[in-house]
Design a protein around this motif. Structure first.
Motif, PDB file in Angstrom:
ATOM      1  N   GLN A 146      20.837  37.590  26.181  1.00  0.00           N
ATOM      2  CA  GLN A 146      22.255  37.867  26.335  1.00  0.00           C
ATOM      3  C   GLN A 146      22.884  36.808  27.228  1.00  0.00           C
ATOM      4  O   GLN A 146      22.299  36.379  28.225  1.00  0.00           O
ATOM      5  CB  GLN A 146      22.474  39.231  26.967  1.00  0.00           C
ATOM      6  N   LEU A 147      24.080  36.446  26.873  1.00  0.00           N
ATOM      7  CA  LEU A 147      24.837  35.481  27.660  1.00  0.00           C
ATOM      8  C   LEU A 147      25.739  36.257  28.617  1.00  0.00           C
ATOM      9  O   LEU A 147      26.499  37.129  28.191  1.00  0.00           O
ATOM     10  CB  LEU A 147      25.676  34.593  26.748  1.00  0.00           C
ATOM     11  N   ILE A 148      25.636  35.961  29.889  1.00  0.00           N
ATOM     12  CA  ILE A 148      26.444  36.644  30.894  1.00  0.00           C
ATOM     13  C   ILE A 148      27.456  35.656  31.447  1.00  0.00           C
ATOM     14  O   ILE A 148      27.116  34.531  31.810  1.00  0.00           O
ATOM     15  CB  ILE A 148      25.559  37.182  32.040  1.00  0.00           C
ATOM     16  N   GLN A 149      28.686  36.098  31.515  1.00  0.00           N
ATOM     17  CA  GLN A 149      29.746  35.245  32.033  1.00  0.00           C
ATOM     18  C   GLN A 149      30.230  35.816  33.362  1.00  0.00           C
ATOM     19  O   GLN A 149      30.563  36.999  33.458  1.00  0.00           O
ATOM     20  CB  GLN A 149      30.908  35.175  31.046  1.00  0.00           C
ATOM     21  N   ALA A 150      30.272  34.987  34.370  1.00  0.00           N
ATOM     22  CA  ALA A 150      30.746  35.411  35.685  1.00  0.00           C
ATOM     23  C   ALA A 150      32.187  34.959  35.874  1.00  0.00           C
ATOM     24  O   ALA A 150      32.550  33.842  35.522  1.00  0.00           O
ATOM     25  CB  ALA A 150      29.876  34.817  36.776  1.00  0.00           C
ATOM     26  N   VAL A 151      32.985  35.846  36.431  1.00  0.00           N
ATOM     27  CA  VAL A 151      34.377  35.540  36.707  1.00  0.00           C
ATOM     28  C   VAL A 151      34.593  35.697  38.206  1.00  0.00           C
ATOM     29  O   VAL A 151      34.235  36.722  38.779  1.00  0.00           O
ATOM     30  CB  VAL A 151      35.319  36.501  35.931  1.00  0.00           C
ATOM     31  N   THR A 152      35.166  34.670  38.819  1.00  0.00           N
ATOM     32  CA  THR A 152      35.419  34.774  40.254  1.00  0.00           C
ATOM     33  C   THR A 152      36.711  35.524  40.500  1.00  0.00           C
ATOM     34  O   THR A 152      37.669  35.396  39.748  1.00  0.00           O
ATOM     35  CB  THR A 152      35.514  33.386  40.917  1.00  0.00           C
ATOM     36  N   LYS A 153      36.703  36.303  41.540  1.00  0.00           N
ATOM     37  CA  LYS A 153      37.885  37.072  41.914  1.00  0.00           C
ATOM     38  C   LYS A 153      38.055  36.956  43.420  1.00  0.00           C
ATOM     39  O   LYS A 153      37.086  37.081  44.165  1.00  0.00           O
ATOM     40  CB  LYS A 153      37.709  38.541  41.526  1.00  0.00           C
ATOM     41  N   THR A 154      39.276  36.690  43.848  1.00  0.00           N
ATOM     42  CA  THR A 154      39.500  36.570  45.278  1.00  0.00           C
ATOM     43  C   THR A 154      39.502  37.948  45.914  1.00  0.00           C
ATOM     44  O   THR A 154      39.771  38.956  45.270  1.00  0.00           O
ATOM     45  CB  THR A 154      40.840  35.874  45.589  1.00  0.00           C
TER      46      THR A 154
END
Length: 104
Positions: free
Chosen positions: A2-10
């Protein structure tokens, strides 16, 4: 696989100590008290954000963007102006305070 995508959040909320560091204020206690008083008296000003969270036995957490809006417009807000709104300022505040995070 599985491909996991990380999203940064302040970070949305900050303690008194963090507010002092972000806004270069040595002792922001009175300013934060004024902010809390204003937020209680004008509950719709900072919608859709909750301006602060008061936890029992812990430090109060302050919404960084709501506080930034108050910090920049304190005199106008306390005078009762309606020429500026939090919703209109929100994109600019996000851009300014998210870009400062990397500069620290």
């Amino acid at each position: 696989m599985q491909l996991i995508q990380a999203v940064t959040k302040t970070q949305q909320y900050a303690t008194r100590k963090d507010i002092a560091r972000i806004f270069c204020y040595k002792n922001p206690s009175q300013l934060l008290k004024d902010f809390r008083d204003y937020a209680v008296e004008h509950p719709n000003t900072f919608l859709p954000h909750k301006p602060f969270i008061k936890n029992k036995g812990m430090d109060t957490l302050y919404d960084i963007l709501a506080f930034a809006y108050y910090f920049e417009n304190k005199d106008l807000l306390e005078a009762g102006t309606r020429s500026i709104s939090f919703k209109e300022e929100l994109p600019r505040l996000r851009q300014v305070y998210q870009s400062q995070k990397g500069a620290e």
